[in-house]
Design an enzyme around this catalytic site. Structure first.
Site, PDB file in Angstrom:
ATOM      1  N   HIS A 162      -3.849  34.047   3.867  1.00 54.69           N
ATOM      2  CA  HIS A 162      -4.646  34.220   2.645  1.00 54.69           C
ATOM      3  C   HIS A 162      -6.064  33.686   2.831  1.00 54.69           C
ATOM      4  O   HIS A 162      -6.764  33.448   1.845  1.00 54.69           O
ATOM      5  CB  HIS A 162      -3.995  33.486   1.477  1.00 54.69           C
ATOM      6  CG  HIS A 162      -2.563  33.828   1.258  1.00 54.69           C
ATOM      7  ND1 HIS A 162      -2.161  35.123   1.015  1.00 54.69           N
ATOM      8  CD2 HIS A 162      -1.430  33.071   1.232  1.00 54.69           C
ATOM      9  CE1 HIS A 162      -0.845  35.137   0.853  1.00 54.69           C
ATOM     10  NE2 HIS A 162      -0.374  33.908   0.988  1.00 54.69           N
ATOM     11  N   HIS A 167       1.675  38.727  -0.860  1.00 54.96           N
ATOM     12  CA  HIS A 167       2.438  38.857   0.377  1.00 54.96           C
ATOM     13  C   HIS A 167       2.963  40.277   0.534  1.00 54.96           C
ATOM     14  O   HIS A 167       3.855  40.537   1.326  1.00 54.96           O
ATOM     15  CB  HIS A 167       3.624  37.887   0.391  1.00 54.96           C
ATOM     16  CG  HIS A 167       3.273  36.505  -0.013  1.00 54.96           C
ATOM     17  ND1 HIS A 167       3.340  36.082  -1.319  1.00 54.96           N
ATOM     18  CD2 HIS A 167       2.795  35.477   0.710  1.00 54.96           C
ATOM     19  CE1 HIS A 167       2.937  34.815  -1.372  1.00 54.96           C
ATOM     20  NE2 HIS A 167       2.590  34.428  -0.169  1.00 54.96           N
TER      21      HIS A 167
END
Lengths: 327, 327
Positions: A56, A215
């Protein structure tokens, strides 16, 4: 899989080494790369520690520095950091005022930060972020997912901690910002986890995943790709309905890229989102556009809206000196 | 084609509107979106004007602000701005000290900035950047292409102009920085121009284009995808050979993403590039990692090395307040 890597096993370690070397003026790596911490610690303030799965970037290590986090724990890609990592980070940055954990609402992160809070010495409190309105429960979480709004909690509480707010005050502020913050994302492509080597999910040439998680978790629905205005309108509607804001309320609009979407498209989406939110009565008083909470190489973006008051605005404007956010 | 757009004809206009709205504290759009200029002009300093085809965001509009550019002219995607745009930008920001054009070495940009220099009133000088070592001539240029090194010229000359350097001094400094700066890129995927709707070129599932240009122009060779270290080593060798730097020379290393490559991979490439350059005797004294000179949604990156002396280092470190670079 087309990525700049040497081996799937060393992606995180090599990327962290590069990050720490490129920003040696701001951050230092802990032993065995268990955490990234500020070079210069202030032992009198509340220490903010966050972390989560990698993939991320720049979240969270890119937000370590004056005015934001004191340390961040990078787990393997899309995998929670271990309690051991979190304990060591907390002990490395803890001063007299206690430690605040800022945790995105995923089962693995919740569990490991809770275990760390039990093990570590000293006063520790936790704020959990759950800003994603897309789904009520997901593959990896009970309750809503914590996504890009986490950046806003970290920035605003980080500024308050810098100004001397105590641990209880930081918890209350973090929870207040979280309850005033909503996000929703959309994917145009999947991401590919290095260790997997193939895309996490597949989308048709003309499809998008509305409400996708960071995700690649499923969102609300898989639909035909629409125009930017229609996408922005649907997300803005979902956010505003859930926020229940008064007409004319001031808000921060954050348009976040997922890693594979370029800047020219993010500003176009910002332009669309701003119009859709103003049509619904919000006044956009602050803005952030960029790829700050990514999903590896996923093409897509999320919109985050955070309601502002004079305190939150002043804390958002407070100086910040991190690798990814500086003003 | 999967992009966040409303119509291929309005991509640039909508993205510019979003950019100007998101950064209204820093920049303003000229009439008919012909240019982006600083909100606050300083009529006593040399005014820096750059520009070029769009699709490379945040270059150049993202570099408008204190310490860098005074105005930037965005052409259509991968298309030079018109002389008319450049003349209006120059007239909007010109003060008593003259105007410096910073132009990437592409035939269209060179021609249109030259025509603008002839038409516009007042003193105008030009610095041309040509930092790309990949090819000696290309589809769009005679001589080397101007690529990511342009950011470094704009930053360093921008700081010097802010500190009062005159027009002749800015030209000499810009040329000196350009001659000390080298870049080379590699593509893992093509970009897709919105108006074309299909990829500019095609690469096999296991291929990369070594030496690619920022419009997807051919590079040196199309080869099998290699490990990050091997890619960094080849580019570092090409750059160092061409720079002819003395052992121990200090350099700025800039790892630039092309738009579709995420931050985790850019830091991994930085880690590889730094090692490969240090192996060849350079000392990395300053670093920049991020997607600043992009090629729409192309996956890939470029490495730029700029030799530093105490003057260049101090000017690089000088404060900058733009949408894309702030310190």
């Amino acid at each position: 899989m087309k990525k700049f890597i040497n081996s799937v096993d060393s992606v995180l370690a090599e990327s962290l080494d590069g990050f720490a070397a490129a920003h040696a003026d701001l951050v230092a790596l802990g032993a065995e790369r268990k955490f990234v911490r500020r070079c210069e610690l202030n032992p009198r303030k509340v220490a903010l520690v966050s972390g989560g799965g990698s993939g991320h970037e720049p979240l969270h290590a890119g937000f370590v520095g004056y005015g934001m986090l004191d340390a961040a724990c990078p787990g393997q890609v899309f995998t929670s950091p271990t309690p051991d990592q979190i304990v060591e980070a907390a002990q490395a940055v803890a001063g007299d005022a206690g430690v605040l954990f800022i945790v995105k609402n995923y089962a693995g992160d919740r569990m490991n930060f809770e275990m760390a809070a039990e093990i570590a010495e000293g006063r520790i409190a936790t704020v959990v972020t759950d800003d994603d309105v897309a789904v009520e429960n997901s593959t990896h979480s009970s309750g809503r997912r914590g996504v890009a709004g986490t950046l806003i909690v970290e920035k605003i509480v980080g500024a308050a901690a810098e100004k001397g707010l105590n641990l209880e005050g930081c918890v209350a502020l973090g929870e207040r910002v979280n309850t005033r913050t909503r996000s929703m994302g959309v994917a145009l492509t999947s991401c590919t986890v290095p260790a997997a080597g193939t895309p996490t999910f597949s989308l048709g040439e003309d499809e998008m995943e509305m409400g996708v998680g960071i995700h690649g978790e499923p969102g609300r629905r898989r639909v035909k790709l629409e125009r930017a205005d229609a996408i922005a309108d649907e997300i803005a509607a979902a956010i505003v309905q859930d926020l229940d804001a008064r007409a004319g309320a001031e808000a921060l609009l954050f348009v976040n890229g997922f890693g594979g979407t370029p800047t020219i498209e993010l500003y176009l989406m910002y332009n669309a989102a701003r119009r859709m939110l103003e049509k619904r009565g919000l006044r956009i008083a602050r803005s952030l556009v960029g790829s700050f909470v990514t999903s590896l190489d996923m093409a897509g973006c999320s919109l985050t809206v955070s309601l502002l008051d004079s305190e939150a605005t002043a804390l958002w404007d407070h100086p910040v000196r991190t690798a990814a956010l500086k003003w």
